[in-house]
Design an enzyme around this catalytic site. Structure first.
Site, short mmCIF file in Angstrom:
data_model
loop_
_atom_site.label_atom_id
_atom_site.label_comp_id
_atom_site.label_asym_id
_atom_site.label_seq_id
_atom_site.Cartn_x
_atom_site.Cartn_y
_atom_site.Cartn_z
N GLY A 265 0.81 -1.22 0.00
CA GLY A 265 0.00 0.00 0.00
C GLY A 265 0.84 1.26 0.00
N MET A 267 4.59 3.29 2.15
CA MET A 267 5.77 3.11 3.00
C MET A 267 6.13 4.41 3.70
SD MET A 267 8.06 1.15 4.16
CE MET A 267 9.23 1.78 5.35
N GLU A 302 0.47 5.93 7.46
CA GLU A 302 1.89 6.22 7.19
C GLU A 302 2.33 7.45 7.98
OE1 GLU A 302 3.19 3.78 5.87
OE2 GLU A 302 1.37 2.94 5.00
N1 B3K Z 1 5.77 -0.55 6.73
C1 B3K Z 1 5.26 -0.75 5.38
C2 B3K Z 1 5.22 -2.17 4.97
C3 B3K Z 1 6.48 -2.67 4.38
C4 B3K Z 1 6.30 -4.07 3.83
C5 B3K Z 1 7.57 -4.70 3.45
N2 B3K Z 1 7.38 -6.01 2.87
C6 B3K Z 1 3.91 -0.15 5.20
C7 B3K Z 1 3.12 0.04 6.42
O1 B3K Z 1 2.78 -0.86 7.13
O2 B3K Z 1 2.81 1.17 6.71
ZN ZN Z 2 2.42 0.27 8.82
#
Ligand code: B3K
Ligand code: ZN
Length: 883
Positions: A265, A267, A302
């Site tokens: 979705g 990052m 995010e």
């Molecule tokens: N932290 C990222 C997800 C990353 C996935 C890597 N395979 C998005 C989120 O959870 O906000």
């Molecule tokens: Zn997250």
């Protein structure tokens, strides 16, 4: 074995890093075919670790030079690591310079630095930074970054990285540069760069604290008119985190960049969030109400990571839920708070629980079951799961329930006071919430509460009631148990907050409260009652458990009619429907014989016609439980039979409430100027459901009036929600008008990739009537607009069929499984993360009825037998085949 094939990693093996990296200076000469990366670091030995060689992670890199304090040095490459043994002794800092190149244009995994539509993007979480340069690519190594980007100015006019832009200018040969400094230390997984032809919407804001900030949303030229909602959502997020948790934006500049090639979705890279276009771009002509609300929650999610994830990060990847569960909880609360009205909050809660029960419960009961804080993994990317995210959020929600909203806010404040700027564990989080609330049950029972982090599986609460008329006392016995999961045969009791209410014989509430279940079994006593009450248990879905209570139809009808808790009111309707579905499945009734009883029909009519309930809530009640949810209630699953039964129930409900659906459609279809708010989107949702029901009813009667109206609606709709709902009504009812409408839809939106994704998904997810969906899916894959390398497009066709259309996928001739097997293998060579997600479509194969079970097993074994599988897919299929 593939080069660099990893072994299982265990949580218990955690060791602090042998070196710290204090500063990193990166210089990029961006070129799609060969990007040059100069990495100058300052390192020092960690005095708290056993002295050992420096091992830097790297993957798909060409190494040209290594200098220590400006001098050449000996090194070796071992298991994808650059190993330096002859480093200066002692604890003084030293310089390490590494020069590598990589090939972004060839990067189809979309991890590390890659090219999409002639722009550069990065994705580093979890372990993508090692595909950019050699590094200690682990979240507990936090460094200060300075980044110099150089590229052709005409081709890549915009050059972005984390933090603040401190310098920019022209270079020779039409090139230019930009220098960025991130004022915060961060782990490598939060690094980002973006370069390309992008335009941005800007907004200046002043925080409550009086600081000025610049917010930017970058998109491709031509998409700027679709960024207003994302920007509004970002502003709302900033304001909400200040108001609810006192957490302010800590950067002068906060950027969001959208790309159409993205594995997930979005990052949360520090100050430079990279988003899938699906969660940024919206206009009323191209995005549905669901898209609008998803954008709001993903932008919020995010942004909230800036504190829960970035300012305080994870010590190791086993702690992933520390940031993900907490941040999902925060984005759920954000959406609820923005929804405002109690009923709109309840709608959001029901939607969240629906996701948990249709996706997380099956995960927790299948071969990939793992605790919220897993103990081992082969490939960390496989553990970005609904368990870590959604169940993790439920665990945080239970903490808030146990200490109260204010107590929870106090706990969050203590968490940041203790851990700001550090990489910590789930234990640290729970400890902070408990320590800030020393008198709470959470503090008193913390070790037991933390079993939610360590024990996998969905607990079951068995509840039984007994009423003694002579004394007017009702006794409710609550017993908990938790099934065995891989590696965990026995479970200890959990702490389970259980929201309770009692309804008197006239439907009025005669008592309510919150009981915290701590023992394996407890009996509660409610004296002084006038008659036998109906218990409303697990109100608001106060814990992520399965509640077993032998409700009679009368009791469920009473709850549906009168419960003051909207969640349990909806739940009563779902139970009535599930009981009937299971009955029809067991009786092996033929679809024509499936007729719903009048008590159920009348109850549904009453809800539909209710004068005061929200349209959004009505739509949820009138929607039958998902096929996957029904499947979870059965020991042996025949997906086609479940599908046939649910369809027949839906069609009967369509016919039996024909006039009510007509009323519902007419009364809710006009909403004035388009607004994506909760009330008007609820009205559109109910009108959309009514239209589908009317087209389904027409299917049996042969009447063409409603399909004709749907086509008309499709043509004149002023927004995507209404247009798509009308198109879906035709496709779902299998009417012949669906074909020309689909053609027209494609022609109208040929230049809108996100709308084309909907077009593909609708067809791949269509009800199967005679096995036509699989050939249609294969045909769609040869469509000129199909591209298996684009994850959104692959998901819209392949996943919509294999993961979201069980009635069409589980074919007795096993052709669906053969297709799945081929696609998993094909995708694995392109993008293992996407392939591994698809591999999970057969997680629950052991529950399938024969011959499906055997055929599914064979298909999984065929994938497993393939040499050179990625760790991602290998882990999923190996677990699926293990006992
Ligand atoms: N932290 C990222 C997800 C990353 C996935 C890597 N395979 C998005 C989120 O959870 O906000
Ligand atoms: Zn997250």
């Amino acid at each position: 074995m593939r080069e660099g094939q990893a072994n299982v990693i265990y949580r218990a093996d955690y060791q602090a890093p042998a070196f710290w990296i204090d500063t990193v200076e990166l210089c990029f000469d961006l070129d799609p075919a060969k990007t040059r990366v100069l990495n100058k670091m300052k390192l020092r030995r960690n005095p708290d670790a056993v002295p050992q060689a420096l091992r830097l992670d790297g993957e798909d890199l060409n190494l040209a030079r290594v200098l220590v304090n400006g001098q050449g040095t000996s090194f070796k490459i071992e298991n994808n690591q650059l190993v330096l043994e002859n480093l200066p002794e002692g604890y003084e800092p030293f310089d390490l310079e590494i020069f590598t190149t990589c090939a972004p244009a060839k990067n189809t995994k979309l991890m590390g630095l890659y090219v999409s539509n002639d722009s550069f993007f990065t994705q580093c979480e979890a372990e993508g930074f090692r595909r950019i340069t050699y590094f200690l690519d682990r979240p507990d190594v936090m460094a200060s970054y300075t980044v110099l980007l150089r590229a052709d100015k005409a081709r890549y006019p915009v050059l972005l990285s984390n933090g603040n832009l401190v310098d920019q200018g022209a270079l020779e040969d039409g090139r230019h540069y930009a220098k960025w400094v991130d004022p915060f230390r961060k782990p490598s997984y939060l690094f980002a760069l973006v370069a390309g032809q992008l335009v941005c919407r800007e907004q200046r804001i002043t925080s409550r604290a009086g600081k000025d900030h610049l917010l930017q949303v970058y998109v491709r030229p031509g998409d700027l008119d679709k960024t207003e909602h994302a920007m509004n959502s970002l502003m709302a997020s900033v304001a909400w985190d200040e108001a609810r948790f006192g957490l302010s934006l800590d950067l002068e500049r906060f950027m969001i960049v959208a790309t159409s090639d993205f594995n997930m979705g979005a990052m949360e890279n520090k100050g430079l969030n990279v988003f899938n276009t699906k969660y940024v771009l919206a206009s009323q002509a191209t995005a549905t109400d669901t898209d609008y609300s998803n954008i709001e929650s993903v932008v919020g999610h995010e942004y909230f990571h800036n504190w829960t994830g970035n300012r305080v990060t994870c010590r190791d990847w086993f702690q992933l839920s520390l940031k993900e569960g907490l941040t999902v909880f925060r984005d759920q609360e954000f959406s609820q708070d923005l929804a405002g009205e109690p009923s709109a909050r309840a709608v959001k809660r029901i939607e969240d629980v629906r996701v948990l029960r249709t996706a997380q419960f099956p995960e927790d009961a299948g071969p990939m079951a793992h605790p919220v804080r897993p103990d081992q993994y082969l490939e960390i990317n496989n553990f970005y799961t609904v368990t870590v995210y959604e169940k993790g959020a439920e665990v945080v929600r239970m903490m808030q329930t146990l200490v109260g909203r204010e107590g929870f806010a106090r706990g969050m404040a203590l968490y940041f006071e203790r851990h700001d700027g550090h990489a910590v564990t789930c234990d640290d989080f729970a400890q902070a919430i408990a320590d800030a609330n020393p008198e709470s049950q959470l503090a008193k029972l913390l070790p037991q509460f933390k079993r939610w982090y360590s024990q996998a599986g969905t607990p079951r609460i068995n509840a039984a009631g007994q009423y003694d008329a002579a004394s007017g006392t009702y006794e409710l016995t609550l017993s908990q148990s938790c099934p065995a999961t891989p590696g965990q045969p026995d479970k200890l009791p959990f702490i389970i907050p259980i929201g309770l209410g009692l309804l008197g014989p006239d439907g009025r509430e005669v008592g309510n409260g919150m009981h915290v279940l701590t023992e394996a079994s407890e009996t509660l006593s409610f004296p002084g009652l006038q008659g036998e009450p109906v218990p409303s248990i697990l109100r608001g879905f106060s814990a992520p458990v399965i509640l077993e209570f032998d409700y009679s139809d009368e009791q469920l009808l009473a709850l549906l009619a009168h419960d003051t808790d909207p969640f349990n009111r909806w739940e009563a309707g779902q139970r009535l429907a599930v009981n009937r579905a299971i009955g029809f499945i067991r009786e092996a009734a033929t679809p024509q014989d499936i007729r719903l009883d009048s008590a159920y029909i009348e109850a549904m009519r009453t809800i539909l016609r209710h004068p005061t309930l929200d349209a959004a809530f009505k739509e949820l009640v009138l929607t039958l439980p998902a096929e996957t949810y029904i499947a979870e209630q059965l020991d042996v699953v025949d997906p086609q039979r479940i599908h046939a039964v649910r369809e027949a129930m839906r069609e009967h409900l369509a016919q039996a409430l024909y006039e009510d659906w007509q009323w519902a459609y007419e009364a809710h279809r006009e909403n004035g100027a388009y607004q994506p708010d909760a009330v008007s989107s609820g009205r559109r949702a109910l009108a959309g459901l009514a239209l589908t029901q009317l087209c389904l009813a027409a299917r049996r009667s042969g009447d063409a009036v409603w399909p004709g109206k749907a086509l008309q609606r499709f043509k004149v709709a002023s927004n995507m929600t209404d247009r798509f709902n009308a198109l879906a009504a035709l496709v779902i009812s299998g009417h012949e008008l669906a074909r020309p409408a689909l053609q027209k839809f494609h022609a109208m939106f040929a230049n809108e990739p996100l709308v084309l994704d909907k077009w593909f998904a609708l067809q791949a997810g269509a009800p199967d009537r005679g096995g036509q969906v699989l050939p249609a899916v294969k045909h769609l894959m040869s469509h000129p607009d199909f591209n298996i390398r684009n994850p959104n497009r692959a998901r819209s066709v392949i996943f919509s069929y294999c993961s979201a259309n069980p009635g069409a996928f589980h074919r007795p001739d096993a052709a669906g499984y053969v297709f799945w097997c081929e696609r998993v293998i094909e995708l694995d060579t392109i993008n293992p993360q996407v392939a591994a997600r698809l591999a999970r479509a057969l997680d629950r194969w052991k529950k399938l009825v024969e011959p499906l079970r055997g055929a599914a097993r064979e298909a999984i074994a065929r994938v497993a037998a393939k040499p050179d599988l990625s760790n991602d897919v290998r882990e999923v299929v190996t677990r699926a085949l293990s006992d």
